[in-house]
Design a protein around this motif. Sequence first.
Motif, mmCIF file in Angstrom:
data_model
loop_
_atom_site.group_PDB
_atom_site.id
_atom_site.type_symbol
_atom_site.label_atom_id
_atom_site.label_comp_id
_atom_site.label_asym_id
_atom_site.label_seq_id
_atom_site.Cartn_x
_atom_site.Cartn_y
_atom_site.Cartn_z
ATOM 1 N N TYR A 1 -15.847 13.877 11.611
ATOM 2 C CA TYR A 1 -15.108 12.613 11.678
ATOM 3 C C TYR A 1 -13.677 12.850 12.170
ATOM 4 C CZ TYR A 1 -13.201 8.084 10.280
ATOM 5 O OH TYR A 1 -12.597 6.857 10.286
ATOM 6 N N LEU B 1 -8.117 10.325 5.433
ATOM 7 C CA LEU B 1 -8.898 9.898 6.597
ATOM 8 C C LEU B 1 -8.526 8.477 7.035
ATOM 9 C CD1 LEU B 1 -12.426 11.311 5.675
ATOM 10 C CD2 LEU B 1 -10.649 12.352 7.098
ATOM 11 N N LYS B 2 -8.111 7.646 6.093
ATOM 12 C CA LYS B 2 -7.736 6.273 6.435
ATOM 13 C C LYS B 2 -6.326 6.168 7.010
ATOM 14 C CE LYS B 2 -10.721 4.118 2.961
ATOM 15 N NZ LYS B 2 -10.750 3.429 1.640
ATOM 16 N N ASN B 3 -5.479 7.164 6.738
ATOM 17 C CA ASN B 3 -4.070 7.046 7.126
ATOM 18 C C ASN B 3 -3.602 8.054 8.169
ATOM 19 O OD1 ASN B 3 -2.699 4.946 5.175
ATOM 20 N ND2 ASN B 3 -4.089 6.130 3.901
ATOM 21 N N SER C 1 0.809 -1.222 0.000
ATOM 22 C CA SER C 1 0.000 0.000 0.000
ATOM 23 C C SER C 1 0.840 1.268 0.000
ATOM 24 C CB SER C 1 -0.933 0.003 1.216
ATOM 25 O OG SER C 1 -0.187 -0.085 2.423
ATOM 26 N N THR D 1 -3.221 10.015 11.677
ATOM 27 C CA THR D 1 -3.280 9.646 13.092
ATOM 28 C C THR D 1 -3.403 10.926 13.920
ATOM 29 O OG1 THR D 1 -0.911 9.813 13.603
ATOM 30 C CG2 THR D 1 -1.671 7.787 12.516
ATOM 31 N N SER E 1 -10.332 10.489 1.142
ATOM 32 C CA SER E 1 -10.481 9.142 1.687
ATOM 33 C C SER E 1 -9.137 8.597 2.154
ATOM 34 C CB SER E 1 -11.093 8.214 0.627
ATOM 35 O OG SER E 1 -11.109 6.878 1.078
ATOM 36 N N TYR E 2 -8.120 8.791 1.319
ATOM 37 C CA TYR E 2 -6.776 8.322 1.665
ATOM 38 C C TYR E 2 -6.286 8.983 2.959
ATOM 39 C CZ TYR E 2 -1.752 7.515 1.234
ATOM 40 O OH TYR E 2 -0.450 7.159 1.485
ATOM 41 N N ASN F 1 -12.934 11.076 15.595
ATOM 42 C CA ASN F 1 -12.300 9.771 15.408
ATOM 43 C C ASN F 1 -10.780 9.807 15.234
ATOM 44 O OD1 ASN F 1 -14.744 7.864 15.125
ATOM 45 N ND2 ASN F 1 -15.235 9.540 13.725
#
Length: 872
Positions: free
Chosen positions: A717, A684-686, A157, A688, A681-682, A721
């Motif tokens: 979000y 928000l997924k990665n 990835s 920290t 999207s990338y 999160n």
Amino acid sequence: MKKLTPMMKQYFDIKQNYKDCILFFRLGDFYEMFFDDAIIASRVLEITLTSRECGLDEKAPMCGVPYHSSSSYISTLVQNGYKVAICEQTEDAQKSKGLVKREVVRVITPGTIMEDVTLNNNDSNYLMSIFSDGISVGISYVDISIGDIFCTSVQNSTLKEEISKIKPKEIIYNCESLKFDLQVVCNQNNIFLNNNSSEFFCGKNDIMYKYFDRSYLENLNILNNLSIKSSLLGLLEYIYSTQKQITSNINNINYYNSSDFMFLDTFTRKNLELTETIRNKEKKGSLIYVLDKTNTAMGARLLKKYISEPLINKDSIEYRLNLLDELVNEYSLREDLDIELKHVYDIERLCGKIAFGNINPKEMINLKKSIDRIRNIKTIISKYNSINLKTLSSQLDDLSDLYDIIDKSILDDPSANLKDGNIIKESYNDEISQLRNLSRNAINIIKEIESKERIRTGIKSLKIGFNKVFGYYIEITHSNLKQLDIPDYYIRKQTLSNAERFITLELKEIEEKILNADERIKDLEYQLFVDIRNKLYKNINRIQSVAKIIAQIDVFNSLSKVAYENNYCKPQINTLGNLEIIDGRHPVIEKLIKEENFVPNDTIINKDDCNVCIITGPNMAGKSTYMRQVALISLLAHIGSFVPATKANICIMDRIFTRVGASDDLSQGQSTFMVEMDEVSYILKNATKNSLVILDEVGRGTSTYDGISLAWSIVEYIHDNIGCKTLFATHYHELTALENELKRVKNYCVAVEEQGKDIVFLRKIIEGGADKSYGIHVAKLADLPEEIIERANEILIKLEKKESRDINNSMYEVALCKEETENMYKQLDLSHINTMQLIKEISSLDIANMTPIQALNVLYKLNNKAKSMEMI
């Protein structure tokens, strides 16, 4: 069919092993190419295509280039994506019987090129090897002109991001399943993907042991990591297969984890314009344009690596900052180092040339000059109270023994070409001294022998002559011979009508020395030069170590000059998650806007009170500049640089993400908005809690309500999160309500001063939310036609009055107020649109399967729609 000529058969036998290369076949003073190679080369190089008898029914297409000027031609082919195999004559044509032996001595590819005409001094020329075992991906890469190998292991990835960071010139790989993804990233970064390279990963460990000791590899734990070991194996096999030798400059492996450095994805590197601008791909306008005041090519390459790999270890960052602090406060030290560093050549690549046997005499003198400057640098640093810099310079080997070797042997101004002679000092070798003396004084030596023989024989008319057949000879007329008792050591050589010619052993010895002196000098100088080069070859690791330290000193000196000249401050580094910047400035833009002063701004983000800043304000007011400057200041601190601010306290960040600007990828079927959503999207997924996220105008690529909804949800979000430090610029003023809904959200806006119908951008970020976008004002600044500006204001007033109503009704009201413009009325004619919608709805009805009640309900709805259209 006729048989091939012996030479063409030799060509085909060699070409068979290099099918994917353009074969440069040495014939005398030219490299010749034949058949398909010739057709390709003539087109790419724009040289004449001819033909040659080859033994076949048709002549072979042929073209060629002079071997002494072949570098530029080879570079052109390589830059156009071709590999070039150099086939040389490996025996003396004058001494060989029959066909001269030839073999390929080197294969040149984008990742193995060594020619100065192609290499960019300030850029590394990396060859990358990638091995996938299905679980992880091993990466090894090296610039063979320098020698250091770097190894790591990444997940599938993050492979693209690692490649984009390193930007190799060529990639070899083992796994066909990688090909598609690699081709995409190679196309994006102009990288040569070698699709004929899987064979290099099939060998055993033997090649690694030719470069490195087993114990060295075991200490690095390389042998126990399958993916890294295999990528290294493929890399070394490929280097050996192309260069045909094991070289001593490849003697060090730098094993690292990608987690040792701040993660910067491709979009972030591009958006922050770290090493090149987005629009023109130029250095000017990028971050490195401001930071690069290095004096050596080694320093320039290292600085680019620092920028590409920001540190995330607090101690390592503070070490650099403390060293930099010593230089910033010592103007004289910086200036003295500047003077010396300007005269240091590219020692790293000189080592590569020594290793591959390509260094010429002038370059060896450049190495000597550099060693001399290095000794001066060490002396200069010792005079100042700079503890960290002294510690660094104490590791400098002064290389005095190597300096002496070159100084005693090589002329101060030698020939550039090794085969031209004029290389070795006479004092270094007695035979060189004698031969040069002989060559310079040949006429005088012959005159001395002639005078001596006249005295011995008593014949004053005796003379020594020369011709190409007999060489030197003694000539005595017949009349003088009658009265001469011919000496025993005279050997009769030729009788003429009026004279006799003789030779002596002494004369022939002198003749041989004189006639062969120049050739012997060149041969002897070449042998001596190779001996000297071999002595340096054995000390390459010492020279490389010195080059690394000089590169560091150059980088720190460059950063200290930038900090001093631009009034940067030393940032504090914390691990508490707090980001505080007082009077921060954009490092690049403040240098580019010369006619006005840059307006500084503060940034305060902490994990307890404010980790999301929503920034509103008009276009062109400076929102994007402000957010980018926060990202750049944070990045500068992580590379160990001072930052453009009055005060800065920067927390350790693991990643920086940016989503800035509009772009599309039509080749992949992705619209601007789809690309935007993919990037968000990338992120928000990665991201920290320790990341910095820059989001600029997210949601603007779709309808207003969709965009607001998405933007609102994304902010929620991130807040709930992830908890990362976020700067969120938007035109959706509705989002300012989030300050009251979410604990750690704060509103900021760009201050604007209205002057009648005009506005002035104050470029100042202040607390609070903007209540206007001023888009029409910006359009006016862009000099749109006045009638468009007036009409836009008219529409805006209507829309603002109807903001609580459905958007379609609002647009309908806008259309009614525009009766004077018939063309625009046609564009906004909702009755036409509604008619088409009604027709479409009726045509799609499935009447045959409707119950009577269902049919009546549908008819009732259609009747109401038709009535509403009559009202319009």
